[in-house]
Design a protein around this motif. Structure first.
Motif, PDB file in Angstrom:
ATOM      1  N   TYR A  95      62.221  49.693  24.815  1.00  0.00           N
ATOM      2  CA  TYR A  95      60.891  49.849  24.200  1.00  0.00           C
ATOM      3  C   TYR A  95      60.759  51.149  23.406  1.00  0.00           C
ATOM      4  O   TYR A  95      59.665  51.484  22.958  1.00  0.00           O
ATOM      5  CB  TYR A  95      59.792  49.767  25.271  1.00  0.00           C
ATOM      6  N   LYS A  96      61.873  51.863  23.289  1.00  0.00           N
ATOM      7  CA  LYS A  96      61.901  53.111  22.511  1.00  0.00           C
ATOM      8  C   LYS A  96      60.789  54.063  22.964  1.00  0.00           C
ATOM      9  O   LYS A  96      59.988  54.562  22.168  1.00  0.00           O
ATOM     10  CB  LYS A  96      61.769  52.822  21.007  1.00  0.00           C
ATOM     11  N   LEU A  97      60.746  54.306  24.259  1.00  0.00           N
ATOM     12  CA  LEU A  97      59.702  55.187  24.815  1.00  0.00           C
ATOM     13  C   LEU A  97      60.151  56.638  24.725  1.00  0.00           C
ATOM     14  O   LEU A  97      61.349  56.943  24.763  1.00  0.00           O
ATOM     15  CB  LEU A  97      59.413  54.807  26.272  1.00  0.00           C
ATOM     16  N   LYS A  98      59.166  57.514  24.622  1.00  0.00           N
ATOM     17  CA  LYS A  98      59.474  58.957  24.499  1.00  0.00           C
ATOM     18  C   LYS A  98      58.908  59.697  25.706  1.00  0.00           C
ATOM     19  O   LYS A  98      57.801  59.403  26.161  1.00  0.00           O
ATOM     20  CB  LYS A  98      58.813  59.527  23.237  1.00  0.00           C
ATOM     21  N   ARG A  99      59.659  60.635  26.200  1.00  0.00           N
ATOM     22  CA  ARG A  99      59.202  61.440  27.343  1.00  0.00           C
ATOM     23  C   ARG A  99      57.988  62.269  26.933  1.00  0.00           C
ATOM     24  O   ARG A  99      57.955  62.855  25.841  1.00  0.00           O
ATOM     25  CB  ARG A  99      60.350  62.362  27.790  1.00  0.00           C
ATOM     26  N   ASN A 100      57.000  62.301  27.785  1.00  0.00           N
ATOM     27  CA  ASN A 100      55.828  63.136  27.555  1.00  0.00           C
ATOM     28  C   ASN A 100      56.054  64.454  28.307  1.00  0.00           C
ATOM     29  O   ASN A 100      55.889  64.527  29.526  1.00  0.00           O
ATOM     30  CB  ASN A 100      54.568  62.417  28.066  1.00  0.00           C
ATOM     31  N   HIS A 101      56.424  65.493  27.573  1.00  0.00           N
ATOM     32  CA  HIS A 101      56.807  66.752  28.227  1.00  0.00           C
ATOM     33  C   HIS A 101      55.618  67.554  28.732  1.00  0.00           C
ATOM     34  O   HIS A 101      55.789  68.517  29.464  1.00  0.00           O
ATOM     35  CB  HIS A 101      57.672  67.594  27.272  1.00  0.00           C
ATOM     36  N   ALA A 102      54.423  67.140  28.338  1.00  0.00           N
ATOM     37  CA  ALA A 102      53.241  67.857  28.833  1.00  0.00           C
ATOM     38  C   ALA A 102      52.936  67.480  30.281  1.00  0.00           C
ATOM     39  O   ALA A 102      52.154  68.146  30.961  1.00  0.00           O
ATOM     40  CB  ALA A 102      52.038  67.531  27.943  1.00  0.00           C
ATOM     41  N   ILE A 103      53.523  66.383  30.748  1.00  0.00           N
ATOM     42  CA  ILE A 103      53.250  65.899  32.110  1.00  0.00           C
ATOM     43  C   ILE A 103      54.411  66.287  33.025  1.00  0.00           C
ATOM     44  O   ILE A 103      55.573  66.001  32.723  1.00  0.00           O
ATOM     45  CB  ILE A 103      53.088  64.354  32.099  1.00  0.00           C
ATOM     46  N   HIS A 104      54.059  66.943  34.142  1.00  0.00           N
ATOM     47  CA  HIS A 104      55.128  67.409  35.024  1.00  0.00           C
ATOM     48  C   HIS A 104      55.139  66.715  36.387  1.00  0.00           C
ATOM     49  O   HIS A 104      56.142  66.737  37.080  1.00  0.00           O
ATOM     50  CB  HIS A 104      55.004  68.928  35.238  1.00  0.00           C
ATOM     51  N   ALA A 105      54.013  66.115  36.764  1.00  0.00           N
ATOM     52  CA  ALA A 105      53.923  65.532  38.109  1.00  0.00           C
ATOM     53  C   ALA A 105      54.969  64.435  38.319  1.00  0.00           C
ATOM     54  O   ALA A 105      55.590  64.342  39.372  1.00  0.00           O
ATOM     55  CB  ALA A 105      52.518  64.970  38.333  1.00  0.00           C
ATOM     56  N   PHE A 106      55.147  63.590  37.330  1.00  0.00           N
ATOM     57  CA  PHE A 106      56.149  62.524  37.365  1.00  0.00           C
ATOM     58  C   PHE A 106      56.742  62.403  35.971  1.00  0.00           C
ATOM     59  O   PHE A 106      56.043  62.651  34.986  1.00  0.00           O
ATOM     60  CB  PHE A 106      55.484  61.175  37.699  1.00  0.00           C
ATOM     61  N   PRO A 107      58.004  61.972  35.860  1.00  0.00           N
ATOM     62  CA  PRO A 107      58.533  61.710  34.516  1.00  0.00           C
ATOM     63  C   PRO A 107      57.758  60.552  33.880  1.00  0.00           C
ATOM     64  O   PRO A 107      57.755  59.445  34.425  1.00  0.00           O
ATOM     65  CB  PRO A 107      59.990  61.319  34.778  1.00  0.00           C
ATOM     66  N   LEU A 108      57.076  60.839  32.797  1.00  0.00           N
ATOM     67  CA  LEU A 108      56.236  59.823  32.148  1.00  0.00           C
ATOM     68  C   LEU A 108      56.733  59.619  30.724  1.00  0.00           C
ATOM     69  O   LEU A 108      56.955  60.591  29.990  1.00  0.00           O
ATOM     70  CB  LEU A 108      54.780  60.290  32.134  1.00  0.00           C
ATOM     71  N   TYR A 109      56.912  58.382  30.349  1.00  0.00           N
ATOM     72  CA  TYR A 109      57.389  58.019  29.008  1.00  0.00           C
ATOM     73  C   TYR A 109      56.323  57.150  28.354  1.00  0.00           C
ATOM     74  O   TYR A 109      55.716  56.306  29.018  1.00  0.00           O
ATOM     75  CB  TYR A 109      58.705  57.249  29.100  1.00  0.00           C
ATOM     76  N   SER A 110      56.134  57.325  27.064  1.00  0.00           N
ATOM     77  CA  SER A 110      55.099  56.545  26.378  1.00  0.00           C
ATOM     78  C   SER A 110      55.626  55.975  25.083  1.00  0.00           C
ATOM     79  O   SER A 110      56.539  56.531  24.465  1.00  0.00           O
ATOM     80  CB  SER A 110      53.881  57.416  26.086  1.00  0.00           C
ATOM     81  N   GLY A 111      55.026  54.876  24.687  1.00  0.00           N
ATOM     82  CA  GLY A 111      55.330  54.245  23.405  1.00  0.00           C
ATOM     83  C   GLY A 111      54.109  53.492  22.952  1.00  0.00           C
ATOM     84  O   GLY A 111      53.012  53.744  23.458  1.00  0.00           O
ATOM     85  N   LYS A 112      54.294  52.539  22.058  1.00  0.00           N
ATOM     86  CA  LYS A 112      53.130  51.808  21.545  1.00  0.00           C
ATOM     87  C   LYS A 112      52.510  50.954  22.664  1.00  0.00           C
ATOM     88  O   LYS A 112      53.153  50.059  23.197  1.00  0.00           O
ATOM     89  CB  LYS A 112      53.569  50.919  20.375  1.00  0.00           C
ATOM     90  N   ASP A 113      51.289  51.251  23.013  1.00  0.00           N
ATOM     91  CA  ASP A 113      50.547  50.518  24.049  1.00  0.00           C
ATOM     92  C   ASP A 113      51.295  50.428  25.369  1.00  0.00           C
ATOM     93  O   ASP A 113      51.185  49.429  26.094  1.00  0.00           O
ATOM     94  CB  ASP A 113      50.206  49.093  23.576  1.00  0.00           C
ATOM     95  N   MET A 114      52.086  51.426  25.683  1.00  0.00           N
ATOM     96  CA  MET A 114      52.863  51.339  26.915  1.00  0.00           C
ATOM     97  C   MET A 114      53.149  52.722  27.498  1.00  0.00           C
ATOM     98  O   MET A 114      53.427  53.671  26.765  1.00  0.00           O
ATOM     99  CB  MET A 114      54.195  50.640  26.604  1.00  0.00           C
ATOM    100  N   ASN A 115      53.056  52.812  28.822  1.00  0.00           N
ATOM    101  CA  ASN A 115      53.547  53.988  29.532  1.00  0.00           C
ATOM    102  C   ASN A 115      54.558  53.515  30.567  1.00  0.00           C
ATOM    103  O   ASN A 115      54.461  52.386  31.071  1.00  0.00           O
ATOM    104  CB  ASN A 115      52.415  54.684  30.305  1.00  0.00           C
ATOM    105  N   LEU A 116      55.498  54.358  30.883  1.00  0.00           N
ATOM    106  CA  LEU A 116      56.420  54.069  31.977  1.00  0.00           C
ATOM    107  C   LEU A 116      56.512  55.323  32.823  1.00  0.00           C
ATOM    108  O   LEU A 116      56.651  56.432  32.293  1.00  0.00           O
ATOM    109  CB  LEU A 116      57.803  53.678  31.436  1.00  0.00           C
ATOM    110  N   VAL A 117      56.425  55.145  34.137  1.00  0.00           N
ATOM    111  CA  VAL A 117      56.537  56.312  35.001  1.00  0.00           C
ATOM    112  C   VAL A 117      57.649  56.066  36.023  1.00  0.00           C
ATOM    113  O   VAL A 117      57.825  54.953  36.509  1.00  0.00           O
ATOM    114  CB  VAL A 117      55.181  56.651  35.670  1.00  0.00           C
TER     115      VAL A 117
END
Ligand code: SF4
Lengths: 269, 340
Positions: free
Chosen positions: A19-41
């Motif tokens: 899904y070509k998700l990108k890591r959200n580096h502002a979030i530290h509690a859990f590794p969170l990745y986001s893309g179009k209409d999608m998050n993955l944790v």
């Protein structure tokens, strides 16, 4: 917006790539990745970690999405005594080893993945005593996701990774990634099915565009906001949205005044 | 037909459960069968969407444990003093937009209580209690009485209980054409098959999945010819600026197909919803004019917290329909039994 919850980095890897998700580096509690209409944790193992991360993502999206609506999918590996490794199964019932509470995800007729009973355990299951699919997260995930959204927008998809002939302790991160990668089509199909229902609901509750315009114009309390939205729905149901466009904006004093104008109009029917 | 069948664990070996599961749970189009402890675990759960579930509901096979026969709501009567209702099923195969079940239940799944014998026993207790006077029993309050009959066979089983009970009058309220269970037996004097109607324009717009008005009339005609007593329930009355014409047409069609002799009773029902149900229904269908146009909250003590047509509209609608109706039937067959 769909949120995909996975326990292990190895499970997440192929999904992130697909899904070509990108890591959200502002979030530290859990590794969170986001893309179009999608998050993955990536939650880490166990039902508590899964529940905590699901709750965390819910809080995160509430800050960015005023509709506060979401769909949820748990993907992960699981064991079963004789199901073939690599097979995808969908939770039709989730039981928790440590309690008597059962959970029943929505059964979608359009999904062809076989439905199973998932038993969430606290330590890795190697006996496979009953005809159950054993995992460590489903229950925590499901309970936490159920607090955020309607039952129809939550699914739990597992890929069989171990059985009587294939030892769970022999699994390496690479094997786990391959199991998930080989089922990406099914993951996509499941995701689309949830999103199809989710979009239907979004369409059903879509508020006319003029609502936002008026909301920006005045300050509305929570109650007024709710009232205003319902009045817009009412006028839409009555096929009278043109009335809103005819209101002389300059003549409306404040939020209460607008509400009273619209109430009078609806009551005139 | 269903997305899944849920079975309460204790019922897994019940013959009726087995028969239903065998019918739907096998073969290439097998429906998943899932065990649960109590139906309430699924059915009463909060955060479910009735509207989405209605697209493909599941069937839940459950046991009812109490309250088999209950006093009927006051609007549910046809002139009798002792009125009861019983529901072997929760939810309906049809999807009438005005149906209060959408506001009452969290889930659109069908619950079928398969312990028919307990319903029968509870009814027999009431028969004894009322052996000296007429008592009325309404089926079809939380569901349609006949729509699910090909699967449930409930009516077939319950009719046997009413046989020979002259003082116990059963009303089967329905919109269904599933009348085989009635065609196959001798008509019973103490059974009224009561069909609900709205005008064609209303039915085709707001009674999704229900048989058309024409099909219902065909079913009635068959039953009447065989000697079954027919009830006609114009319920709920739905307002339209052209309602006089719409109801005139409906009455004309219905009564031209039925002899007066076969009509047991005719009633008109008002469109009323508890405020709580109305709120839930508008949330499900925010774009539905039926839940907005002409409605208001009643303030009188009798109707507190009820949403209905504004008094002037309601009176106009009810009186207008009553007037037209009395051109077709004698007043003795008309029951204006609503709280107004
Ligand atoms: S037939 Fe009756 S019970 Fe069924 S949906 Fe319509 S109003 Fe509701």
């Amino acid at each position: 917006m769909i949120n995909i919850i996975v326990a292990l980095a190895a499970e997440a890897k192929p999904i992130i790539a697909y899904y070509k998700l990108k890591r959200n580096h502002a979030i530290h509690a859990f590794p969170l990745y986001s893309g179009k209409d999608m998050n993955l944790v990536v939650t880490g193992s166990g039902k508590l970690a899964s529940a905590a991360a699901t709750g965390f993502v819910a809080g995160f999206i509430k800050n960015i999405d005023i509709e506060q609506n979401s769909a949820w999918l748990n993907v992960g590996i699981a064991g079963h005594r004789d199901r073939e490794c690599g097979t995808a199964v969908l939770a039709h019932k989730i039981i928790e080893k440590s309690s008597t509470l059962n959970h029943y995800p929505f059964v979608s007729q359009s999904l062809s993945v076989p439905g199973v009973e998932i038993c969430t355990v606290e330590v890795v299951e190697t006996e496979y005593a009953d005809d159950l699919v054993y995992d460590m997260e489903a229950c925590g995930f499901f309970v936490a996701a159920s607090r955020q959204t309607s039952l129809e927008f939550i699914q739990c998809l597992k890929i069989i990774s171990d059985n009587h002939t294939s030892n769970v302790y022999d699994l390496k991160p690479n094997n786990v990634s391959s199991l998930i990668e080989n089922n990406l089509e099914i993951i996509e199909e499941t995701k689309s099915d949830i999103m199809n229902l989710f979009s239907q609901r979004q369409m059903q509750i879509r508020v006319p565009a003029q609502w936002l315009e008026w909301r920006r114009r005045f300050h509305f309390s929570e109650t007024q906001n709710h009232l205003l939205r319902n009045l817009f729905y009412n006028l839409q149901a009555l096929d009278d949205m043109k009335y809103i466009d005819q209101i002389e904006k300059a003549n409306v004093k404040d939020a209460a005044d607008l509400i009273s104008i619209l109430q009078n109009r609806v009551e005139s029917y | 037909m269903f997305s899944a069948i849920y079975v309460e664990s204790e019922l897994r070996d019940h013959p009726r459960v087995k028969a239903i599961c065998d019918k739907f749970g096998k073969g290439s189009a097998a429906i998943p069968i899932i065990e649960c402890e109590r139906y309430t675990e699924l059915f009463n759960r909060k955060a479910q969407n009735f509207r989405l579930q209605k697209q493909s509901p599941a069937l839940i096979l459950a046991r009812k444990h109490a309250n088999y026969v209950l006093p009927a709501p006051s609007a549910y009567n046809i002139g009798g003093k002792y009125n009861y209702y019983f529901s072997h099923m929760l939810n309906c195969l049809y999807d009438c937009r005005y149906c209060f079940l959408q506001g009452m239940f969290q889930s659109a799944n069908y619950v079928l209580f398969i312990n028919y014998e307990d319903f029968a026993a509870a009814l027999q207790i009431k028969f004894v209690e009322h052996q000296l006077e007429d008592s009325y029993y309404f089926s079809g309050y939380d569901c349609d009485s006949l729509a699910f009959e090909p699967v449930s066979q409930f009516v077939t089983s319950i009719l046997k209980i009413f046989k020979g009970q002259a003082k116990a009058i059963l009303e089967l309220r329905t919109k269904s054409t599933q009348i085989r269970s009635l065609l196959d037996i001798e008509p019973m004097d103490n059974v009224i098959v009561a069909f609900s109607f709205t005008p064609d324009e209303i039915a085709s717009r707001w009674e999704d999945k229900a048989p058309s008005v024409a099909k219902r009339i065909a079913a009635i005609t068959k039953l009447a010819k065989l000697g079954w007593k027919i009830g006609l329930r114009f319920d709920p009355l739905i307002y339209h600026p052209d309602f006089q014409q719409q109801y005139e047409n409906l009455f004309k069609t219905v009564f031209s197909n039925l002899s007066e002799k076969s009509i047991h009773s005719v009633s008109l029902g008002l469109f009323r919803l508890p405020e709580k149900f109305h709120k839930k229904m508008t949330k499900l269908f925010p774009d539905e004019a039926l839940f907005v146009a002409g409605l208001s909250k009643r303030s009188s003590e009798l109707n507190a917290n009820m949403i209905s047509y504004k008094e002037s509209i309601e009176a106009n609608l009810f009186n207008g329909c009553e007037k037209i109706l009395l051109d077709y039937i004698p007043a003795s067959k008309f029951f204006s039994c609503q709280e107004r």
